[in-house]
Scaffold this motif. Structure first.
Motif, PDB file in Angstrom:
ATOM      1  N   ARG A  23     -72.662 -34.528 -68.058  1.00 45.40           N
ATOM      2  CA  ARG A  23     -72.179 -34.450 -69.433  1.00 45.40           C
ATOM      3  C   ARG A  23     -71.477 -33.110 -69.676  1.00 45.40           C
ATOM      4  N   TYR A  45     -70.705 -29.916 -71.836  1.00 45.29           N
ATOM      5  CA  TYR A  45     -71.394 -29.144 -72.860  1.00 45.29           C
ATOM      6  C   TYR A  45     -70.368 -28.443 -73.744  1.00 45.29           C
ATOM      7  N   PRO A  73     -68.024 -22.924 -74.699  1.00 50.60           N
ATOM      8  CA  PRO A  73     -68.497 -21.625 -74.189  1.00 50.60           C
ATOM      9  C   PRO A  73     -69.574 -21.797 -73.119  1.00 50.60           C
ATOM     10  N   ILE A  74     -70.370 -22.845 -73.230  1.00 53.75           N
ATOM     11  CA  ILE A  74     -71.398 -23.094 -72.214  1.00 53.75           C
ATOM     12  C   ILE A  74     -70.731 -23.597 -70.932  1.00 53.75           C
ATOM     13  N   LYS A  95     -75.864 -27.698 -61.209  1.00 52.40           N
ATOM     14  CA  LYS A  95     -77.213 -27.735 -61.802  1.00 52.40           C
ATOM     15  C   LYS A  95     -77.808 -26.341 -61.917  1.00 52.40           C
ATOM     16  N   ARG A 131     -78.673 -24.120 -65.221  1.00 48.60           N
ATOM     17  CA  ARG A 131     -79.993 -23.521 -65.401  1.00 48.60           C
ATOM     18  C   ARG A 131     -79.857 -22.043 -65.776  1.00 48.60           C
ATOM     19  N   TYR A 132     -78.928 -21.347 -65.114  1.00 52.42           N
ATOM     20  CA  TYR A 132     -78.700 -19.936 -65.424  1.00 52.42           C
ATOM     21  C   TYR A 132     -78.263 -19.780 -66.882  1.00 52.42           C
ATOM     22  N   PHE A 140     -78.588 -21.860 -69.493  1.00 50.77           N
ATOM     23  CA  PHE A 140     -79.634 -22.195 -70.459  1.00 50.77           C
ATOM     24  C   PHE A 140     -80.702 -21.107 -70.478  1.00 50.77           C
ATOM     25  N   PRO A 187     -83.319 -17.249 -63.229  1.00 49.04           N
ATOM     26  CA  PRO A 187     -84.404 -17.972 -62.568  1.00 49.04           C
ATOM     27  C   PRO A 187     -84.109 -18.216 -61.087  1.00 49.04           C
ATOM     28  N   LEU A 234     -70.223 -16.759 -75.066  1.00 49.22           N
ATOM     29  CA  LEU A 234     -71.466 -17.528 -75.108  1.00 49.22           C
ATOM     30  C   LEU A 234     -72.367 -16.983 -76.203  1.00 49.22           C
ATOM     31  N   VAL A 236     -72.249 -19.570 -79.527  1.00 46.71           N
ATOM     32  CA  VAL A 236     -73.250 -20.636 -79.433  1.00 46.71           C
ATOM     33  C   VAL A 236     -74.405 -20.418 -80.410  1.00 46.71           C
ATOM     34  N   TYR A 291     -77.948 -26.656 -78.661  1.00 43.13           N
ATOM     35  CA  TYR A 291     -76.894 -25.656 -78.699  1.00 43.13           C
ATOM     36  C   TYR A 291     -75.591 -26.295 -79.137  1.00 43.13           C
ATOM     37  N   THR A 331     -71.409 -25.097 -80.976  1.00 42.38           N
ATOM     38  CA  THR A 331     -70.537 -24.023 -81.458  1.00 42.38           C
ATOM     39  C   THR A 331     -70.190 -24.245 -82.918  1.00 42.38           C
ATOM     40  N   ILE A 355     -73.122 -34.810 -81.063  1.00 43.70           N
ATOM     41  CA  ILE A 355     -73.901 -36.052 -81.137  1.00 43.70           C
ATOM     42  C   ILE A 355     -74.337 -36.325 -82.576  1.00 43.70           C
ATOM     43  N   HIS A 411     -86.102 -29.498 -74.221  1.00 39.80           N
ATOM     44  CA  HIS A 411     -85.042 -28.502 -74.062  1.00 39.80           C
ATOM     45  C   HIS A 411     -83.662 -29.122 -74.231  1.00 39.80           C
ATOM     46  N   PRO A 412     -82.668 -28.317 -74.648  1.00 40.31           N
ATOM     47  CA  PRO A 412     -81.293 -28.837 -74.767  1.00 40.31           C
ATOM     48  C   PRO A 412     -80.795 -29.478 -73.474  1.00 40.31           C
ATOM     49  N   ARG A 413     -81.184 -28.933 -72.316  1.00 40.31           N
ATOM     50  CA  ARG A 413     -80.695 -29.490 -71.057  1.00 40.31           C
ATOM     51  C   ARG A 413     -81.157 -30.929 -70.849  1.00 40.31           C
ATOM     52  N   ILE A 419     -81.088 -33.286 -72.959  1.00 45.38           N
ATOM     53  CA  ILE A 419     -80.171 -34.222 -73.624  1.00 45.38           C
ATOM     54  C   ILE A 419     -79.180 -34.789 -72.615  1.00 45.38           C
ATOM     55  N   GLY A 420     -78.622 -33.913 -71.776  1.00 48.63           N
ATOM     56  CA  GLY A 420     -77.674 -34.375 -70.759  1.00 48.63           C
ATOM     57  C   GLY A 420     -78.292 -35.411 -69.842  1.00 48.63           C
ATOM     58  N   GLY A 444     -87.792 -27.311 -78.341  1.00 46.57           N
ATOM     59  CA  GLY A 444     -87.790 -25.947 -77.817  1.00 46.57           C
ATOM     60  C   GLY A 444     -88.903 -25.706 -76.819  1.00 46.57           C
ATOM     61  N   GLU A 461     -85.779 -33.137 -65.302  1.00 42.38           N
ATOM     62  CA  GLU A 461     -84.412 -32.716 -64.979  1.00 42.38           C
ATOM     63  C   GLU A 461     -83.912 -33.295 -63.657  1.00 42.38           C
ATOM     64  N   PHE A 462     -84.837 -33.547 -62.709  1.00 47.01           N
ATOM     65  CA  PHE A 462     -84.413 -33.973 -61.380  1.00 47.01           C
ATOM     66  C   PHE A 462     -84.623 -35.470 -61.123  1.00 47.01           C
TER      67      PHE A 462
END
Lengths: 199, 199
Positions: A2, A4, A7-8, A24, A28-29, A31, B19, B51, B55, B64, B66, B72, B88-90, B92-93, B108, B182-183
């Motif tokens: 998807r 985003y 800016p993301i 991916k 992750r970085y 977010f 991370p 960013l 954001v 997140y 802009t 959505i 988490h926002p991630r 959604i994807g 969150g 996520e995976f």
């Protein structure tokens, strides 16, 4: 995947240019950064700007520095009779941690005609000029990765040095063939430094 | 490890906050950036600044965005009767790629008293308020990781929803326990979405 907000997505795309980073991990970085206090992102942006403005090449050995000459080239306690030629600036840290206390010369890579890396694109001429300018130097340690490109570079430079009646040496074949110098442990690398041989 | 010139060391230190990034990887990133055309570093610095400036959180679903409201939430073609609550926002994807076309609410995180994540620190109150403000919503899908924290969050929120006579559902237990949402592959996740059950 998807799309985003711009800016993301922008930063995700830029992060994927980093070695070993896919979409991916990049996501992750980004977010992760978004969850940090705003100061963190600001610091990183500032550090990048500073990196680009402040970092140049040492006029002598061609490693990265913020001054005209790097710290090691300015260090009067260094052994002035030996220069260690390396492919990349990061290799200096590795050789230093193994106990070498001479000076360095960064070629910027190793010979690889397929990738267009010929002697002219490397800092070989500046190394030869330096050897003429500094008659105190009696030996050049050729410390490249023990792979095809590294071996070719050792052969090429050692021939030039012999013509000039200078001693060329290489790291002892204690390193596993095909491995990467960056990940060698300090003991093995220390042995390889101590037992370097003339070529 | 050897200390590098300050602008290099600064960025290395900041990259290690990401991370999964240690000092060696961070150094690799920085040396890689130094070899790129100057525009790359500049773009990254600019992308980071943007960013942080551009954001913000969607006023409705807290992801997140802009703008005031995310894409959505502004999409009139979305199913207005169902909201998918994610940690988490991630996420959604991930849910989008499995074919869900309702709207979302980003908490969150998930409940974890040990880490100090209590109901007050999550976007649970804003979810309840939203359900009052939008009587068209008849179901909330609680799409959290199938781990202890996720299960606890499902239990906590489903109880609140039942008190309000709203339907709460969860992703079918098709996901391997203890894994990370996520995976998950799209087919498994699609099944889990289709076979969600009431709690």
């Amino acid at each position: 995947m998807r799309e985003y907000p711009k800016p993301i997505q922008n930063l995700v795309n830029l992060f994927t240019y980093l070695p070993g980073v896919g979409p991916k991990t990049a996501l992750r970085y980004v977010f992760y950064l978004l969850k940090q206090p705003k100061g963190t992102i600001e610091s990183m942006a500032r550090a990048l700007t500073e990196l680009q403005l402040a970092v140049t090449s040492c006029t002598v050995c061609k490693t990265y520095t913020t001054q005209d000459m790097c710290e090691i080239c300015r260090d009067s306690k260094r052994d002035r009779t030996v220069i260690c030629a390396v492919a990349h600036p990061r290799d200096i840290g590795t050789i230093e941690s193994a106990g070498f206390r001479g000076r360095y010369h960064v070629l910027g890579g190793t010979l690889s005609p397929i990738e267009g890396i010929t002697p002219d694109t490397l800092e070989i001429n500046s190394l030869l000029k330096r050897l003429t300018d500094e008659p105190a130097v009696s030996e050049v340690v050729l410390a490249f990765n023990p792979d095809i490109e590294g071996e070719a570079t050792i052969m090429y430079i050692s021939k030039l040095l012999k013509e000039r009646h200078l001693k060329a040496s290489r790291l002892a074949r204690g390193l596993p063939a095909g491995s990467d110098l960056e990940f060698a442990d300090e003991v093995t690398l220390g042995d390889a430094l101590n037992r370097r041989w003339e070529v």
